[in-house]
Enzyme design. Structure first.
Site, mmCIF file in Angstrom:
data_model
loop_
_atom_site.group_PDB
_atom_site.id
_atom_site.type_symbol
_atom_site.label_atom_id
_atom_site.label_comp_id
_atom_site.label_asym_id
_atom_site.label_seq_id
_atom_site.Cartn_x
_atom_site.Cartn_y
_atom_site.Cartn_z
ATOM 1 N N LYS A 1 27.375 67.814 34.376
ATOM 2 C CA LYS A 1 27.174 67.218 35.702
ATOM 3 C C LYS A 1 28.062 67.974 36.691
ATOM 4 O O LYS A 1 29.193 67.582 36.979
ATOM 5 C CB LYS A 1 27.506 65.720 35.639
ATOM 6 C CG LYS A 1 26.936 64.942 36.803
ATOM 7 C CD LYS A 1 26.989 63.452 36.541
ATOM 8 C CE LYS A 1 26.836 62.646 37.821
ATOM 9 N NZ LYS A 1 25.566 62.816 38.534
HETATM 10 N N1 PMP Z 1 19.811 63.127 35.985
HETATM 11 C C1 PMP Z 1 20.548 63.569 37.008
HETATM 12 C C2 PMP Z 1 20.266 64.910 37.585
HETATM 13 C C3 PMP Z 1 21.572 62.759 37.538
HETATM 14 O O1 PMP Z 1 22.307 63.175 38.571
HETATM 15 C C4 PMP Z 1 21.792 61.485 36.981
HETATM 16 C C5 PMP Z 1 22.871 60.608 37.543
HETATM 17 N N2 PMP Z 1 24.115 60.873 36.952
HETATM 18 C C6 PMP Z 1 21.001 61.079 35.915
HETATM 19 C C7 PMP Z 1 20.020 61.933 35.438
HETATM 20 C C8 PMP Z 1 21.213 59.744 35.263
HETATM 21 O O2 PMP Z 1 22.410 59.768 34.525
HETATM 22 P P1 PMP Z 1 23.273 58.462 34.299
HETATM 23 O O3 PMP Z 1 22.377 57.430 33.767
HETATM 24 O O4 PMP Z 1 24.308 58.878 33.329
HETATM 25 O O5 PMP Z 1 23.852 58.082 35.620
#
Ligand code: PMP
Length: 312
Positions: free
Chosen positions: A163
């Protein structure tokens, strides 16, 4: 509106080991990460639950933060316990019953070659109130989305399971293209042309009572909400296929589609490119899983107490 107004009055941010006033939580304009997107971050929610304020799946978010840092050789010099305590204290000091929490680690100020050289790794944790990401109405009635003309980077070009701040220019392009065209959000295809995810969400498809979501090798972020929803669905007896490729055409013939994410929670998708999905609203499986999700995070059930870090 942004939730920042409240913080501007008397909010505090944890920065490199110290609690500083919101207005003093600044960084130099020659910071490496500002120029090259060389930071990694998390987006986490704390919920106002029946048992007090609780951070949802904090440990998994923290693990992902350290893992995201690895390909960039970012050395987060704080132990997980220190970041956990700092996060709890940020929520406490800001008197937040519920919060969106943003830990970030990035190459800071020293030099501006692309090589980070001796740039320090700055680590910051902020929190503020943030309501439904795509709006309250979206949770109930779903969103209209478009398939973006921008493709997601392949994981051979940039690690999509990390991320990383710089990655989000792709999300910005896709999301803004959708909004300029009158949609609420985008769906982004991967380089192969299969469905990857939303700009800040994972995507799920329901067909004939079974649940599908693109596999981790489809250039997606391994979402923690994705994992939560897979678990909740399996516990309710659904067959979940979480290692598949989903073609663009399958979006249109789905019975139901929904997004998941820490910010977006569980948001139904009611139309893709102006084509109605299923009944054109929130489908029954989506509703069941959404209800299960909110019952879980607001602690109306005792299930999975191990996923909660109580602030106290
Ligand atoms: N994909 C992307 C590109 C994201 O930015 C997020 C948000 N973090 C998610 C998926 C979903 O991830 P999470 O459930 O861990 O927030």
């Amino acid at each position: 509106m942004s939730g920042f107004e409240q913080m501007e009055e008397d909010g505090v941010v944890w920065m490199n080991g110290e609690y500083v006033d919101w207005e003093d939580a600044t960084t130099h304009v020659m910071t490496h990460a500002l120029h090259y997107g060389s930071g990694v971050f998390e987006g986490v929610r704390a919920y106002d639950t029946e048992k007090g304020t609780a951070i949802f799946r904090w440990d998994e978010h923290l693990d992902r933060l350290y893992e995201s840092a690895k390909p960039y050789d970012l050395d987060i010099e704080y132990e997980p316990e220190e970041l956990t305590e700092a996060t709890l204290e940020v929520v406490r000091r800001n008197d937040l019953d519920s919060a969106y929490i943003r830990p970030i680690a990035y190459y800071g100020y020293d030099s501006l070659g692309v090589s980070p050289g001796d740039c320090p790794t700055d680590v910051v944790i902020g929190a503020w109130p943030w309501g439904a990401y795509l709006g309250e109405d979206a949770l109930e009635n779903g969103v209209e989305v478009m398939v973006s003309s921008w493709r997601k980077h392949a994981s051979s070009q940039i690690p999509t399971n990390a991320k990383t701040t710089g990655l989000y220019v792709n999300s910005l392009l896709a999301g803004e293209e959708a909004r300029r065209n009158g949609y609420t959000e985008a769906i982004v295809l991967n380089k192969e042309g299969n469905v990857a995810e939303g700009p800040g969400e994972n995507i799920f498809l329901v067909r004939d009572g079974e649940i599908y979501t693109p596999g981790l090798s489809e250039s997606i972020l391994g979402g923690i909400t994705r994992d939560t929803v897979i678990t909740l669905a399996e516990e309710r007896g659904y067959e979940v296929h979480d290692d598949v490729s989903i073609s663009r055409g399958e979006l249109n013939t789905a019975d139901e589609l929904f997004f998941t994410g820490s910010a977006a929670e569980v948001t139904p998708i009611r139309q893709v490119d102006n084509v109605e999905i299923g009944n054109g609203g929130r489908g029954p499986v989506t509703e069941e899983l959404q209800t299960a999700f909110f019952d879980l995070v607001e602690r109306r059930t005792d299930e999975h107490d191990e996923w909660f870090t109580y602030v106290e």
